[in-house]
Design an enzyme around this catalytic site. Sequence first.
Site, PDB file in Angstrom:
ATOM      1  N   HIS A  54      30.569  52.770  39.153  1.00 39.31           N
ATOM      2  CA  HIS A  54      30.824  51.392  38.801  1.00 39.31           C
ATOM      3  C   HIS A  54      29.588  50.646  39.433  1.00 39.31           C
ATOM      4  CE1 HIS A  54      34.887  52.835  37.898  1.00 39.31           C
ATOM      5  NE2 HIS A  54      34.515  52.159  36.560  1.00 39.31           N
TER       6      HIS A  54
ATOM      7  N   ARG B  24      49.512  26.692  36.722  1.00 39.92           N
ATOM      8  CA  ARG B  24      48.744  25.693  35.915  1.00 39.92           C
ATOM      9  C   ARG B  24      49.243  25.182  34.540  1.00 39.92           C
ATOM     10  NH1 ARG B  24      44.216  27.747  39.267  1.00 39.92           N
ATOM     11  NH2 ARG B  24      43.177  25.728  40.038  1.00 39.92           N
TER      12      ARG B  24
ATOM     13  N   ARG C 191      45.232  21.457  44.584  1.00 40.10           N
ATOM     14  CA  ARG C 191      46.180  21.319  43.562  1.00 40.10           C
ATOM     15  C   ARG C 191      47.131  20.293  43.553  1.00 40.10           C
ATOM     16  NH1 ARG C 191      47.288  25.975  40.975  1.00 40.10           N
ATOM     17  NH2 ARG C 191      48.368  24.453  40.004  1.00 40.10           N
TER      18      ARG C 191
ATOM     19  N   GLU D 210      34.905  52.793  46.076  1.00 38.54           N
ATOM     20  CA  GLU D 210      33.168  53.387  46.068  1.00 38.54           C
ATOM     21  C   GLU D 210      32.558  53.034  47.201  1.00 38.54           C
ATOM     22  OE1 GLU D 210      31.308  52.627  42.025  1.00 38.54           O
ATOM     23  OE2 GLU D 210      33.192  53.666  41.303  1.00 38.54           O
TER      24      GLU D 210
HETATM   25  N1  URA Z   1      40.307  30.336  42.724  1.00 36.08           N
HETATM   26  C1  URA Z   1      41.404  30.512  42.218  1.00 36.08           C
HETATM   27  O1  URA Z   1      42.054  31.454  42.188  1.00 36.08           O
HETATM   28  N2  URA Z   1      42.209  29.329  42.317  1.00 36.08           N
HETATM   29  C2  URA Z   1      41.768  28.000  42.257  1.00 36.08           C
HETATM   30  O2  URA Z   1      42.485  27.119  42.095  1.00 36.08           O
HETATM   31  C3  URA Z   1      40.413  27.962  42.727  1.00 36.08           C
HETATM   32  C4  URA Z   1      39.627  28.965  42.682  1.00 36.08           C
END
Ligand code: URA
Length: 262
Positions: A7, A167, A222, A79
């Site tokens: 890979h 989300r 977030r 790997e």
């Molecule tokens: N990467 C993630 O997995 N989540 C985020 O909110 C930002 C970057």
Amino acid sequence: MGYYAYHLALREEDLQGVRLALIPGAPERCTKIAQAFGEWQELAFHREFRTVLAYNAVGKILVVSSGIGGSSLSILLEELARMGVQIFLRVGTCGAIQEHIEVGDLIVSEGAVRLDGVSEHYAPLAYPACSDYTLLWLLKKACNEMGCRYHLGITCSSATFYPGQERYDTFTGYVPRALRGSFAEWQKLGVLNYEMEIATLFTVARVFGLKAGALCGVLVNREREEAVPVERVEEVETILARVSAHAATLILKWLEEGNGVS
Ligand code: URA
């Protein structure tokens, strides 16, 4: 001739005995990290796996992109380990879930919640995903010496960017019941951030008897928003490249003192 990594499209001898690999997700971040470290040359670029050899006065490192998520990361670990790499440092980005963490801060992961969906193929879920202690300590030292804001703690590694990180700004806007409320729960349990690879890295490296650490730049808080503020990405990547390159130099010096993987 030595082992050929299918890979990564590399032969063992291409790596010139290098023992430390820095692992961003994105191929375009490889050269940014390599430049912050010293001189560099690209060795291969196959699928999501771009491999760059970088060197400075202290020694040489690999910078290899893993792509997104644990599946491709596990291939890379298999790997690279077969070609003699013993120390793995994830250099990634993440979303913070605690109020006090700002975009541009760094997070050094002590351990990870195993929602990655891949590490179970290596060890049962009761097995912990934790950082190597020396790498944790050297990452902390690198953050202090570079004068950046950072936090130490637990990361949640999710198999998905959208539902697994709860989300709602998605195509359907639907998050399955099992994941609804998970954001608030991890927050309450003191988890610092979401990302997608660290639990795989910590579990697999530990099972292999090798060393792993992780440093992430915060792209979004977030608690305040779901979407990544794209105008801040470049700035976060630059901080991350500088600090991870410094951490790599500290790790090489530690190896030079006769330490390593016992
Ligand atoms: N990467 C993630 O997995 N989540 C985020 O909110 C930002 C970057």
